[in-house]
Design a protein around this motif. Structure first.
Motif, short mmCIF file in Angstrom:
data_model
loop_
_atom_site.label_atom_id
_atom_site.label_comp_id
_atom_site.label_asym_id
_atom_site.label_seq_id
_atom_site.Cartn_x
_atom_site.Cartn_y
_atom_site.Cartn_z
N THR A 1 -5.30 -53.50 78.14
CA THR A 1 -5.45 -52.82 79.43
C THR A 1 -5.31 -51.32 79.22
O THR A 1 -4.94 -50.87 78.12
N HIS A 2 -5.62 -50.56 80.27
CA HIS A 2 -5.22 -49.15 80.34
C HIS A 2 -4.24 -49.01 81.51
O HIS A 2 -4.36 -48.10 82.32
N SER A 3 -3.27 -49.92 81.58
CA SER A 3 -2.32 -49.87 82.70
C SER A 3 -1.58 -48.53 82.67
O SER A 3 -1.29 -47.98 81.61
N THR A 4 -1.29 -48.00 83.84
CA THR A 4 -0.97 -46.57 83.99
C THR A 4 0.24 -46.09 83.18
O THR A 4 0.14 -45.11 82.44
N TYR A 5 1.38 -46.73 83.36
CA TYR A 5 2.60 -46.22 82.70
C TYR A 5 2.59 -46.48 81.20
O TYR A 5 3.02 -45.64 80.41
N ALA A 6 2.10 -47.64 80.79
CA ALA A 6 2.02 -47.92 79.35
C ALA A 6 1.07 -46.92 78.69
O ALA A 6 1.33 -46.44 77.57
N THR A 7 0.00 -46.58 79.38
CA THR A 7 -0.96 -45.62 78.83
C THR A 7 -0.35 -44.22 78.77
O THR A 7 -0.63 -43.45 77.84
N ALA A 8 0.50 -43.88 79.73
CA ALA A 8 1.17 -42.56 79.68
C ALA A 8 2.03 -42.45 78.41
O ALA A 8 2.03 -41.41 77.75
N TRP A 9 2.74 -43.53 78.06
CA TRP A 9 3.52 -43.50 76.81
C TRP A 9 2.58 -43.38 75.60
O TRP A 9 2.89 -42.68 74.64
N ALA A 10 1.45 -44.08 75.64
CA ALA A 10 0.46 -43.99 74.54
C ALA A 10 -0.04 -42.56 74.41
O ALA A 10 -0.20 -42.03 73.30
N MET B 1 3.87 -56.87 72.15
CA MET B 1 3.22 -55.77 72.85
C MET B 1 3.33 -54.51 72.01
O MET B 1 4.35 -54.27 71.37
N VAL B 2 2.27 -53.71 72.01
CA VAL B 2 2.21 -52.51 71.18
C VAL B 2 1.43 -51.45 71.94
O VAL B 2 0.63 -51.77 72.83
N ILE B 3 1.69 -50.20 71.58
CA ILE B 3 1.00 -49.09 72.22
C ILE B 3 0.19 -48.36 71.17
O ILE B 3 0.73 -47.97 70.13
N VAL B 4 -1.10 -48.20 71.39
CA VAL B 4 -1.97 -47.52 70.44
C VAL B 4 -2.01 -46.03 70.81
O VAL B 4 -2.42 -45.66 71.92
N PRO C 1 -2.29 -49.87 75.68
CA PRO C 1 -1.61 -51.01 75.07
C PRO C 1 -2.50 -52.20 74.70
O PRO C 1 -3.57 -52.40 75.29
N PHE C 2 -2.02 -52.97 73.73
CA PHE C 2 -2.49 -54.33 73.45
C PHE C 2 -1.26 -55.25 73.51
O PHE C 2 -0.18 -54.85 73.08
N THR C 3 -1.45 -56.46 74.06
CA THR C 3 -0.37 -57.45 74.09
C THR C 3 -0.93 -58.79 73.65
O THR C 3 -2.15 -58.99 73.64
N TRP C 4 -0.06 -59.72 73.29
CA TRP C 4 -0.54 -61.04 72.87
C TRP C 4 0.47 -62.10 73.29
O TRP C 4 1.57 -61.81 73.78
#
Lengths: 232, 232, 232, 232
Positions: free
Chosen positions: B97-106, B164-167, B172-175
């Motif tokens: 996803t490009h979910s907002t807060y996880a993407t901000a950390w990325a 879960m990981v942040i690129v 993020p990618f999660t599994w």
């Protein structure tokens, strides 16, 4: 039956999408679309709420802002829209909102740097914030001057490679191949602006993406060898 | 009737859950699920909106990214998904996803420290942010390289203890054990990322949890003596 | 027909309200309510999602955490709830959530200062953050120790004058005259925590309210001469 | 049938709009409207939830706060409302909320500077934060003193050019030609407060708009030559 019925319906629906996406409240915002062959632009009437608006309320003007069809006043921002249509030959729709995060960047008078691939997927480089108008410009033909603010910021920039701009102290304008696409760009801008806000408040020194990734993401969607999506 | 009908239906539903949970807008994001016995992965088609997508649009590919079934192009991120399936033997589903807060950390290129038990309940340690790709990697087989970014970050780390990981600069990618669980982890990551953002902006020096609490919370849910939930 | 049917229905509805108010996602959170005459506590089952839960799934335990009625495991936080009922003689319901803003304060390990009258209307003084557990306490009877963390923070404090607390590194607990009121306090805490977060990030030096206003607002709602509302 | 039935219905609907717009939770907030000819004010009853409230619950009081009609207690903030009606001769409705962002500015005890045209469209200059009450004022006729706080802040200011104020340490009050317009101003204030919060946390040194733009935007909507909207 007007010969602009279909154009007005499309503009009506694009305006309603602004409200459905949460990009406007009350009478905020407006969307227009041009019929280049007929030389007319259909645009939201001024100060009408989305819940009260009907397709037949959409106003049709020519590129010199004269009313061609409609019983209501067009949006007070009409001159900015027609200025953009006259100067950006390839665009077919324009959206103006005061969406929250994009407006915060406008109020901070800062361009949005390209901090991640979400941004790079849609805009090749910064989302530019215009210069501030002089007092003379404000007191003159204000809405036309707002258009000039925007087109001056694009003197060395392709409007299609950056279909969104931030007007200093004011709010964003976006454009696209039609009204609907300009609304899509308004929604993307708000999300990009929000991510950039969060990134910069988490780390004020966060650096923009490297040029190579910026190019890669933009071009995999928009270059001649694009491979994102279903169409060629 | 395809022999992958059930797999495609599950992947369709997992993708729709992304939209229902507010983790994506428009065509953002994608979920896949693997059938290890058949050696195939079902994944969202590229650039299709959630409202328009149907179960039969899901594309089936093999682990070398060849289309096995389907009339549409698979997600442009397919190579990242198959890379993860090839290297993480125990996972059954992947979400991007490009979910907002996880993407901000990325975009800030920071790992999310374990600041509280909400995080410790699901991830044993930091949620790691990958290194940044070199220009050569970006210009090469970009989506494969994104997979490599992730698996290199897991050389000394169990994918199940941190699903879960942040690129860096991306998102993020999660599994999980299947597509649905990978979406569940995507939703948890977004909430953990939001809490961590709020904590760090409230107090930039906020310290991670002590190891003892981190171990306690993770192990009461996931250890051999877990006592959370209804199953043993 | 169980003699606890009505108690279980009330606890079921209080738990569902957690989800309706947006205070929990998935299986997060739990509400309990005590029947002091019968010496039993009804509580959410562990790890069950709100959409799947039914009134008959609610578990009834005694004050020593033995199951009195029910086929499912009670919440893994049950020992914290029963500890609070044993030590706070006047409370009838307890709620635990990981609501976002209250949890951010918990992760920052800071008490929420009384910055405005919204807070003063419900809590007389700070919303206290507990001390951090020692490693020995974490490795011991963890959920009981969490209850001890809370009651130690109330040694010189009236639980009714501050029906909400923040557990350091974890999340909030709230209480009230019954389960429903403890949920009401959980929702108020989240809003107070959000306002306090915004105030402190806008101005890190923002000062607490003066004692006179703090007293006035709390006492016009809760003192013997209260004049807010319809009762009394 | 009461002679105030229509007034009470309008006040009921204006109060319900507070909840529909997300400006209040539970029993927070209240709206009133005056009938100047009859010398009465209709206002929300104290401590009643929006879901439970009916039009006939609205209380009618005179300008000295005596109940003229109604079986419930009027809002505990009634004296603040009547104070405003007595001192601002042209207003017809008053709204009080604890909306989140406006309350954060109140808690920070800061006026909201005019950072952009969204603000300038509705308020000519800062949205003022009142001074803090003295202990004597708090312990005296508190709700009347809150009205005095507000009217003192308007000694050199036109209430119609700034139909919204922030009470230090407390929350906002707004007004308009009737109850509905005062709610409209409450919603606009919350959005303006949110944009200003985001701007200042993005750039603590963000400067207010220049006077020329501030005048232009306010006057194109509200001056004698206004050209926004459909009416003259």
């Amino acid at each position: 039956m007007s010969k602009y019925t279909e154009l007005k319906r499309e503009v009506y629906e694009a305006n309603m999408e602004l409200q459905n996406r949460g990009l406007v409240i009350y009478t905020f915002g407006n969307v227009s679309q041009i019929d280049r062959a007929a030389g007319v632009v259909a645009i939201k009437p001024s100060g009408v709420s989305y819940d009260a608006m009907k397709p037949e309320d959409i106003v049709v003007v020519d590129l010199e802002n004269n009313i061609v069809e409609g019983t209501m006043r067009p949006s007070s921002d009409t001159k900015t829209h027609t200025h953009l249509y006259r100067h950006f030959a390839d665009i077919g729709g324009v959206t103006h909102t005061h969406s929250t995060y994009a407006t915060a960047w406008a109020q901070a008078k800062q361009s949005i740097p390209c901090l991640g691939t979400t941004h790079a997927d849609y805009v090749h480089g910064d989302i530019v914030c215009t210069r501030v108008l002089t007092d003379e410009q404000v007191q003159g033909d204000y809405e036309e001057e707002t258009g000039i603010q925007i087109t001056e910021a694009y003197q060395n920039r392709d409007p299609k490679a950056a279909p969104m701009v931030i007007v200093a102290g004011h709010a964003p304008f976006t454009w696209g191949k039609d009204g609907a696409e300009s609304v899509y760009h308004a929604a993307l801008l708000e999300e990009i602006a929000r991510m950039a806000y969060l990134t910069r408040t988490l780390d004020p020194k966060a650096e923009p993406l490297k040029q190579a990734i910026l190019d890669k993401h933009y071009l995999r969607k928009h270059g001649k060898d694009a491979y994102y999506g279903q169409s060629k």
